[in-house]
Design a protein around this motif. Structure first.
Motif, mmCIF file in Angstrom:
data_model
loop_
_atom_site.group_PDB
_atom_site.id
_atom_site.type_symbol
_atom_site.label_atom_id
_atom_site.label_comp_id
_atom_site.label_asym_id
_atom_site.label_seq_id
_atom_site.Cartn_x
_atom_site.Cartn_y
_atom_site.Cartn_z
ATOM 1 N N ASN A 225 0.572 -1.443 -0.213
ATOM 2 C CA ASN A 225 0.048 -0.612 -0.395
ATOM 3 C C ASN A 225 0.468 1.164 0.049
ATOM 4 O OD1 ASN A 225 -2.651 -1.042 -0.318
ATOM 5 N ND2 ASN A 225 -1.943 -1.397 1.916
ATOM 6 N N ILE A 226 1.733 0.904 -0.696
ATOM 7 C CA ILE A 226 3.055 2.344 -0.896
ATOM 8 C C ILE A 226 2.362 2.969 -2.290
ATOM 9 C CG2 ILE A 226 5.099 2.934 -1.037
ATOM 10 C CD1 ILE A 226 6.307 1.379 0.280
ATOM 11 N N PRO A 227 2.302 4.267 -2.055
ATOM 12 C CA PRO A 227 1.749 4.696 -3.707
ATOM 13 C C PRO A 227 3.120 4.533 -4.888
ATOM 14 C CG PRO A 227 1.443 6.342 -1.851
ATOM 15 C CD PRO A 227 2.210 5.217 -1.183
ATOM 16 N N CYS A 228 2.526 4.439 -5.936
ATOM 17 C CA CYS A 228 2.970 4.367 -7.035
ATOM 18 C C CYS A 228 4.111 2.570 -6.926
ATOM 19 C CB CYS A 228 3.524 5.405 -7.381
ATOM 20 S SG CYS A 228 2.788 6.511 -7.913
ATOM 21 N N TRP A 229 3.426 1.948 -5.875
ATOM 22 C CA TRP A 229 4.448 0.398 -6.282
ATOM 23 C C TRP A 229 2.546 0.393 -6.933
ATOM 24 C CZ3 TRP A 229 7.751 -1.492 -1.645
ATOM 25 C CH2 TRP A 229 9.059 -0.424 -1.802
ATOM 26 N N LEU A 230 3.491 -0.850 -7.682
ATOM 27 C CA LEU A 230 1.656 -1.380 -8.798
ATOM 28 C C LEU A 230 2.640 -3.134 -8.410
ATOM 29 C CD1 LEU A 230 1.811 1.137 -11.518
ATOM 30 C CD2 LEU A 230 0.149 1.460 -9.533
ATOM 31 N N ASP A 231 1.532 -3.971 -9.162
ATOM 32 C CA ASP A 231 1.782 -5.174 -9.610
ATOM 33 C C ASP A 231 1.062 -5.654 -10.474
ATOM 34 O OD1 ASP A 231 2.917 -5.165 -7.109
ATOM 35 O OD2 ASP A 231 1.454 -6.367 -6.130
ATOM 36 N N LEU A 232 1.992 -5.706 -12.244
ATOM 37 C CA LEU A 232 1.073 -5.781 -12.982
ATOM 38 C C LEU A 232 1.362 -7.176 -13.602
ATOM 39 C CD1 LEU A 232 3.825 -3.689 -15.419
ATOM 40 C CD2 LEU A 232 1.429 -2.727 -13.796
ATOM 41 N N GLU A 233 0.228 -7.689 -13.330
ATOM 42 C CA GLU A 233 -0.294 -9.488 -13.129
ATOM 43 C C GLU A 233 -0.847 -9.882 -14.357
ATOM 44 O OE1 GLU A 233 -3.315 -10.303 -10.135
ATOM 45 O OE2 GLU A 233 -1.116 -9.865 -8.697
ATOM 46 N N TYR A 234 -0.343 -10.818 -14.819
ATOM 47 C CA TYR A 234 -0.626 -11.811 -15.668
ATOM 48 C C TYR A 234 -0.393 -13.072 -15.560
ATOM 49 C CZ TYR A 234 2.819 -8.287 -18.256
ATOM 50 O OH TYR A 234 3.237 -7.219 -19.270
ATOM 51 N N LYS A 235 -2.047 -12.641 -15.920
ATOM 52 C CA LYS A 235 -2.779 -14.475 -15.505
ATOM 53 C C LYS A 235 -2.681 -15.512 -15.880
ATOM 54 C CE LYS A 235 -6.838 -11.909 -12.001
ATOM 55 N NZ LYS A 235 -6.148 -12.176 -10.895
ATOM 56 N N ASP A 236 -2.603 -15.011 -17.591
ATOM 57 C CA ASP A 236 -2.592 -16.612 -17.786
ATOM 58 C C ASP A 236 -0.840 -17.173 -18.189
ATOM 59 O OD1 ASP A 236 -5.070 -16.751 -18.878
ATOM 60 O OD2 ASP A 236 -4.504 -15.052 -20.363
#
Length: 187
Positions: A63-74
């Motif tokens: 929950n740190i601003p601008c820390w993102l997780d880009l998930e590739y489900k497939d």
């Protein structure tokens, strides 16, 4: 009793047909991923880039601003992005970012680093490709050397088996390189 044994033997001989048995051909996994389509992002952060439309963006677990997780489900993989403002600590941030790929040397067969420089956009950094059974197959860091510092690492939610994840790892590496090439700082 002898009659039962004879009947069983006759049934076994009859059940064995005269078909030619042939060995199975060697098979390889057929992993086909869709062609990547990219679109511009707007994260309301100090940075933006073009991202694959298949990605699901989630806020980091921290929950740190601008820390993102880009998930590739497939692909069962995620690119983790962190952002930090530079506050007289560029040397420390660079040292940490350069140590991160080296943590994989125990399992990695090779680690290759490529310098990235875009003077027009003030984006500078390194892209690391890791081969072997390491936990992360690709990582990068980018900075403007004055205010902003971003790192990204690709991980899979599976035990590292390089031979099995090569197609998925290559797909993520290609997306990460596209992110770097389209990376922009927002003022």
């Amino acid at each position: 009793m002898k009659k039962c044994v004879v009947i069983l033997m006759v049934l076994m001989l009859i059940s064995c047909g005269e078909e030619d048995t042939t060995p199975k051909p060697r098979a390889f996994l057929s992993l086909n991923y869709p062609e990547a389509k990219y679109e511009a992002t707007n994260f309301n952060c100090a940075y933006n880039f073009e991202m694959n439309t298949l990605v699901e963006v989630k806020a980091s677990r921290n929950n740190i601003p601008c820390w993102l997780d880009l998930e590739y489900k497939d692909l069962n993989g995620t690119i983790f992005i962190t952002y930090q403002k530079i506050d007289n600590n560029l040397d420390s941030l660079l040292a940490d970012a350069q140590k991160l790929p080296l943590q994989h040397t125990i399992k990695a067969d090779a680690i290759e680093g490529d310098v990235y420089t875009n003077d027009i956009q003030d984006v500078y950094g390194m892209f690391y490709e890791v081969s072997g059974n390491a936990a992360s197959q690709a990582q990068f860091y980018l900075t403007d050397s004055v205010k902003h510092f971003v790192t990204a690492s690709a991980y899979f939610r599976t035990r590292p088996n390089y031979d099995s994840i090569i197609p998925a790892a290559d797909y993520l590496k290609k997306d990460m390189k596209h992110m770097i090439e389209t990376f922009r700082w927002e003022n």
